[in-house]
Each structure stands twice: as C-alpha cells, then as structure tokens.
Design a protein around this motif. Structure first.
Motif, PDB file in Angstrom:
ATOM      1  N   LEU A  10       7.524  53.590  25.281  1.00 54.65           N
ATOM      2  CA  LEU A  10       8.922  53.958  25.039  1.00 54.65           C
ATOM      3  C   LEU A  10       9.409  55.009  26.031  1.00 54.65           C
ATOM      4  N   ALA A  11       8.492  55.809  26.583  1.00 53.03           N
ATOM      5  CA  ALA A  11       8.889  56.821  27.568  1.00 53.03           C
ATOM      6  C   ALA A  11       9.435  56.162  28.829  1.00 53.03           C
ATOM      7  N   VAL A  35      -2.857  61.387  37.791  1.00 47.44           N
ATOM      8  CA  VAL A  35      -2.755  62.395  36.732  1.00 47.44           C
ATOM      9  C   VAL A  35      -2.956  61.728  35.374  1.00 47.44           C
ATOM     10  N   ALA A  36      -2.321  60.580  35.203  1.00 45.62           N
ATOM     11  CA  ALA A  36      -2.459  59.849  33.947  1.00 45.62           C
ATOM     12  C   ALA A  36      -3.889  59.371  33.735  1.00 45.62           C
ATOM     13  N   ARG A  37      -4.563  59.018  34.836  1.00 45.77           N
ATOM     14  CA  ARG A  37      -5.951  58.573  34.719  1.00 45.77           C
ATOM     15  C   ARG A  37      -6.885  59.731  34.411  1.00 45.77           C
ATOM     16  N   VAL A  38      -6.466  60.958  34.719  1.00 47.18           N
ATOM     17  CA  VAL A  38      -7.245  62.126  34.314  1.00 47.18           C
ATOM     18  C   VAL A  38      -7.007  62.423  32.835  1.00 47.18           C
ATOM     19  N   ALA A  39      -5.717  62.481  32.448  1.00 46.47           N
ATOM     20  CA  ALA A  39      -5.371  62.849  31.077  1.00 46.47           C
ATOM     21  C   ALA A  39      -5.755  61.765  30.070  1.00 46.47           C
ATOM     22  N   GLY A  40      -5.499  60.491  30.425  1.00 48.92           N
ATOM     23  CA  GLY A  40      -5.732  59.399  29.486  1.00 48.92           C
ATOM     24  C   GLY A  40      -7.169  59.278  29.018  1.00 48.92           C
ATOM     25  N   PRO A  41      -8.143  59.131  29.937  1.00 44.50           N
ATOM     26  CA  PRO A  41      -9.537  59.008  29.488  1.00 44.50           C
ATOM     27  C   PRO A  41     -10.043  60.249  28.752  1.00 44.50           C
ATOM     28  N   SER A  99      10.771  63.481  47.355  1.00 41.78           N
ATOM     29  CA  SER A  99      11.438  62.336  46.723  1.00 41.78           C
ATOM     30  C   SER A  99      11.877  62.641  45.295  1.00 41.78           C
ATOM     31  N   LEU A 100      11.358  63.723  44.694  1.00 41.20           N
ATOM     32  CA  LEU A 100      11.790  64.097  43.354  1.00 41.20           C
ATOM     33  C   LEU A 100      13.188  64.694  43.347  1.00 41.20           C
ATOM     34  N   SER A 101      13.787  64.882  44.526  1.00 41.83           N
ATOM     35  CA  SER A 101      15.184  65.311  44.577  1.00 41.83           C
ATOM     36  C   SER A 101      16.121  64.210  44.100  1.00 41.83           C
ATOM     37  N   VAL A 102      15.625  62.984  44.015  1.00 40.89           N
ATOM     38  CA  VAL A 102      16.418  61.842  43.548  1.00 40.89           C
ATOM     39  C   VAL A 102      16.310  61.755  42.024  1.00 40.89           C
ATOM     40  N   ARG A 103      17.439  61.897  41.344  1.00 40.98           N
ATOM     41  CA  ARG A 103      17.444  61.943  39.879  1.00 40.98           C
ATOM     42  C   ARG A 103      16.813  60.706  39.254  1.00 40.98           C
ATOM     43  N   ASN A 104      17.191  59.531  39.714  1.00 41.35           N
ATOM     44  CA  ASN A 104      16.659  58.307  39.120  1.00 41.35           C
ATOM     45  C   ASN A 104      15.150  58.212  39.274  1.00 41.35           C
ATOM     46  N   PHE A 105      14.632  58.679  40.415  1.00 42.25           N
ATOM     47  CA  PHE A 105      13.180  58.645  40.604  1.00 42.25           C
ATOM     48  C   PHE A 105      12.490  59.654  39.694  1.00 42.25           C
ATOM     49  N   ARG A 106      13.118  60.814  39.457  1.00 40.05           N
ATOM     50  CA  ARG A 106      12.537  61.788  38.530  1.00 40.05           C
ATOM     51  C   ARG A 106      12.395  61.187  37.132  1.00 40.05           C
ATOM     52  N   LEU A 107      13.436  60.495  36.677  1.00 40.93           N
ATOM     53  CA  LEU A 107      13.376  59.846  35.366  1.00 40.93           C
ATOM     54  C   LEU A 107      12.274  58.791  35.324  1.00 40.93           C
ATOM     55  N   PHE A 108      12.201  58.020  36.393  1.00 37.92           N
ATOM     56  CA  PHE A 108      11.196  56.957  36.474  1.00 37.92           C
ATOM     57  C   PHE A 108       9.791  57.550  36.435  1.00 37.92           C
ATOM     58  N   ALA A 109       9.557  58.590  37.253  1.00 37.52           N
ATOM     59  CA  ALA A 109       8.232  59.202  37.337  1.00 37.52           C
ATOM     60  C   ALA A 109       7.826  59.833  36.009  1.00 37.52           C
ATOM     61  N   ALA A 110       8.764  60.512  35.347  1.00 37.13           N
ATOM     62  CA  ALA A 110       8.447  61.155  34.069  1.00 37.13           C
ATOM     63  C   ALA A 110       8.025  60.122  33.019  1.00 37.13           C
ATOM     64  N   GLY A 111       8.767  59.037  32.937  1.00 38.47           N
ATOM     65  CA  GLY A 111       8.410  57.996  31.982  1.00 38.47           C
ATOM     66  C   GLY A 111       7.074  57.358  32.304  1.00 38.47           C
ATOM     67  N   VAL A 127       4.462  58.723  33.904  1.00 38.66           N
ATOM     68  CA  VAL A 127       3.333  59.611  33.621  1.00 38.66           C
ATOM     69  C   VAL A 127       2.887  59.450  32.174  1.00 38.66           C
ATOM     70  N   VAL A 128       3.849  59.459  31.240  1.00 37.16           N
ATOM     71  CA  VAL A 128       3.520  59.323  29.823  1.00 37.16           C
ATOM     72  C   VAL A 128       2.942  57.942  29.526  1.00 37.16           C
ATOM     73  N   SER A 129       3.598  56.909  30.045  1.00 34.32           N
ATOM     74  CA  SER A 129       3.185  55.549  29.749  1.00 34.32           C
ATOM     75  C   SER A 129       1.811  55.226  30.330  1.00 34.32           C
ATOM     76  N   VAL A 130       1.581  55.627  31.574  1.00 38.56           N
ATOM     77  CA  VAL A 130       0.299  55.303  32.203  1.00 38.56           C
ATOM     78  C   VAL A 130      -0.842  56.098  31.583  1.00 38.56           C
ATOM     79  N   ALA A 131      -0.569  57.343  31.151  1.00 32.33           N
ATOM     80  CA  ALA A 131      -1.594  58.092  30.418  1.00 32.33           C
ATOM     81  C   ALA A 131      -1.985  57.338  29.145  1.00 32.33           C
ATOM     82  N   GLY A 132      -0.980  56.794  28.464  1.00 30.89           N
ATOM     83  CA  GLY A 132      -1.270  55.987  27.286  1.00 30.89           C
ATOM     84  C   GLY A 132      -2.070  54.744  27.620  1.00 30.89           C
ATOM     85  N   THR A 133      -1.726  54.114  28.749  1.00 29.84           N
ATOM     86  CA  THR A 133      -2.451  52.909  29.170  1.00 29.84           C
ATOM     87  C   THR A 133      -3.924  53.200  29.403  1.00 29.84           C
TER      88      THR A 133
END
Length: 431
Positions: free
Chosen positions: A186-187, A156-162, A11-23, A25-31
């Motif tokens: 903002l990501a 992944v975010a739950r690993v990195a964030g805590p 599913s990462l072959s879809v550009r819009n989903f790649r942008l969504f997923a990248a943002g 990952v950063v946001s949920v790690a912060g959460t």
C-alpha cells in the motif's frame, strides 16, 4: 547563498521520484521479509530440500521467460503509473492469501508454488514498467543517479527486511512476516497516486500504441553490438551466479546450522554490500564504458567463488558483503550501459529484455543449482556461480579486446562513453 544538493542524492530533488522512492523502500522491505519467511517455511515443510526451494524460486521467476517482453510492450503502450498501481495491488492480494493460509495452519506446498507463480506473472509486468518509469520521472540527465539510488533503497530494504523477518519468525512465526509484506504494498500505491504526472521530466510513451511491437525492440537491440555484449554477460551471470535466494538459506541451514536470525544476518550482510555498491554508483553521471561492466563482472565471479570457500560464519559474512557490493555494481553498470545507450522509444521493451535475461534465467539456474547443492552441498552452488561468472567475464574481455584490435587504432570504442547524458534522445546509432 543556497547550498547545492549533494551529488549522491541529486535526483531526490524531483518530488515525484521522492514519493516513488519512499513507497518502494517500505514495499521492498516487506518483500524481503516475505522472501526470508517463505524460504524458511518451505525448508521447514520439506526437511531442508534444495529441490523444493529451487522449485518455488523457479515458479516465481518462470513467467519472466514467457511474459516479460509483453510486459515491456505494455510499458511502452500504456500509462506506467496505472500499470504499477494495479501490479502492486495484485501482489499484495497474493501475499495476503499466503499469510492467511499460513496463519490458519492450512498452507500446503502446492499453495506456495501456485502463489509464487502468480507473483511471477505480476512481476513480469511490474519490473520492466518500474525500471522504465524511473527515467520518465527524472529525465535522462538524472537517470544514472536515480537508477543507482533505486538500487540503494532496494539494498536498504534488503538489509531491513531479512533482519525484521528473523525477529518476526522467531517471535511470531512466518505467517505474520508474510502478512506484513501484504500491507507494505500500500505504501507504493499511495506514493504513485500522490504524484503529479504533469511534473514528470522524461518522455512518456514514445510511440503510438499500435507501433509498440515486441519484435521491433528485439531488432533494435540486435543491431547494437554495444548493447548485446552486456546483455550476454548478464545472461550468463544471471543464470549461474545470481541464485542467492537459493544458496544463502541452504548455506545457513546445512553448512553453518544457523537459526532464522542468523540466516537473516547472512542475507543482511549480502544486502549491506549491495547497498554500498549502489551508493558507489550514484556519482555516475554518464554511460559506463564496456571495461567497467566487464571488470565488475570479474570481481563478482572471484568473490562469489571465495564466499563458497568461507571456513566459518564470520568469514562468510565478510565475503558475502563484498560479493553483494560487486553484484550490484555489475548489475547497475550493465543496466546503465544498456539503458543510456538506447532510444527512449524502445526503452520499455529493451529493459524488458534486460529483465528477461537477468531474472528470467533464474528458474533454470535455480533448478540446476538446487540439484547440485542437494547432491554436492550448498558450497557447490556458490562455486559453480562464481567460476562460471569468471569464465564469462574473461570471454567478454577477450571479445572486447578483439574488437579493439579489429578497429585498428588500439583504442577502446567505448572509451568516451563516460559522459553526461542530456534529455535529448540518443543518436540513432545502428538504427
């Protein structure tokens, strides 16, 4: 010859989903950095009070009980990208306010309660909108993979964030960990605004705005027995079993007498298991059978019960990793069975109901488990969640078996549900 993209990441072959997923990952790690910091802040302010921590959790999830169905209605009526942009900006503003209060030394417990309530209101709109937006980005054929990958990047975010939170709290205090979360939103906003809406593969709003009523989504779900059974199972397990935001900090502080870094390690172990469970679900190409949902619920209940009995810190790390695996595998199996069996026109409202059931029960569960843990210890909260989850899964298994016997042919009615899903709208079975 062009090499085919690995099945796990198709599913990462879809550009819009790649942008969504990248943002995300950063946001949920912060959460998750903020979740650990906020929990640690509350426990430090209240002398390790399970009731106080349960109250914060309850306030953060209480709006799910009242507003999530309307959030799903908004998702079916209006542009999801705009709704998600506004929701993330609002959540960032709330986190920035808490960070300022903490860093200036003026934070009070009622501030945390009020801001947790505000975040819950935002999430009541954001969660069902985000879940239904994934299908709009990739289409039905890639939806199981995209949904599982979403769970993977959350893990992944739950690993990195805590882990990051433990370092930040130890070195700089809770305020900077919360401030990092404020910036991380903002990501997601950047990813959303960089998308090309015309490239979305799924349908947008399936009904005219005036036709998107909450009651229609409820009636549609009630008419489908194959949707109501996983919904009921999610309700019980969400209420009693999915209270790790409360039980893990209490286990760390009151049972193992751990510091902030060790608490982050416990949370990371659970998240690492969740990541493995999400990856296991990425190869799913169709709607899971009912027995898959029930079997994963049985495994989750047994493992959570065992985690509550862990004799030492290392044993708890191992059992929490396995519990994390089972929890996300169950949640994803239930999500896919519900989402891939529903008409896209109702999907926002159905996923809002799913969110309401899974997360809206958290306030009640958090208060109950918090009181129980305060009087009987942190282990009791895990035991309660595990044993009740086991009982619910066994009841669902009996119900499913009775349904097969009533069919008269001894076959599983959902046996053929593990099949690829195409972009055509599902058949209107039970409508």
């Amino acid at each position: 010859m062009v090499k085919a993209r690995p099945t796990t990441f198709r599913s990462l072959s879809v550009r819009n989903f790649r942008l969504f997923a990248a943002g995300q990952v950063v946001s949920v790690a912060g959460t998750w950095t903020m979740v650990v910091a906020q929990d640690w802040l509350v426990l430090g302010m209240t002398g390790d009070s399970g009731t106080a921590l349960g109250t914060v959790t309850a306030l953060q999830f209480a709006p799910m009980l009242l507003l999530t169905l309307y959030g799903g209605r908004l998702a079916d009526r209006y542009d999801k990208r705009t709704l998600l942009t506004l929701a993330n900006l609002a959540a960032g503003a709330l986190a920035l306010t808490l960070a300022f209060l903490d860093l200036t030394g003026t934070v009070r417990l009622w501030h945390i309660w009020l801001l947790a309530l505000g975040l819950g209101i935002v999430n009541a709109v954001e969660v069902p909108t985000r879940m239904s937006f994934v299908g709009e980005l990739v289409g039905n054929e890639l939806l199981p993979n995209a949904s599982a990958l979403s769970a993977a990047y959350f893990s992944v975010a739950r690993v990195a964030g805590p882990a990051l939170a433990g370092l930040l709290i130890t070195g700089f205090g809770t305020g900077w960990a919360i401030a990092l979360n404020a910036v991380s939103y903002l990501a997601t906003v950047a990813g959303l605004r960089l998308m090309r809406p015309e490239e979305n593969r799924g349908a947008g709003r399936g009904a005219a705005p005036s036709e998107a009523r909450v009651v229609d989504g409820l009636r549609y779900t009630a008419s489908r027995a194959d949707l109501t059974l996983p919904m009921a199972l999610v309700a019980v397990i969400g209420l009693f079993g999915m209270n790790f935001q409360l039980t893990l900090p209490l286990l760390a502080k009151t049972v193992f007498h751990a510091d902030a870094a060790s608490f982050g390690l416990l949370t990371t172990a659970f998240a690492a298991g969740s990541l493995l469970g999400a990856i296991a679900g990425t190869r799913r190409s169709g709607r899971p059978a009912a027995r898959t949902v029930i079997g994963s619920a049985l495994a989750f209940g047994a493992l959570e019960t065992a985690a509550g009995q862990a004799p030492g810190f290392l044993g708890a790390l191992l059992l929490l990793t396995l519990t994390g695996f089972a929890s996300i595998y169950f949640v994803q199996a239930a999500n896919h069975r519900i989402q891939l069996g529903s008409d896209p026109r109702y999907r926002g409202r159905i996923l809002a109901l799913y969110t309401l059931i899974l997360q809206g029960t958290t306030p009640l569960g958090a208060l109950l488990v918090g009181l129980l843990a305060e009087h009987l210890g942190a282990r009791a909260g895990l035991w309660l969640g595990g044993l009740v989850s086991l009982a619910a899964a066994l009841a669902a298994l009996a119900f499913e078996h009775r349904g097969k016997r009533a069919a008269g042919d001894g076959t599983d009615p959902s046996e053929n549900d593990e099949r690829p899903i195409r972009d055509a709208a599902p058949e209107g079975r039970g409508r």
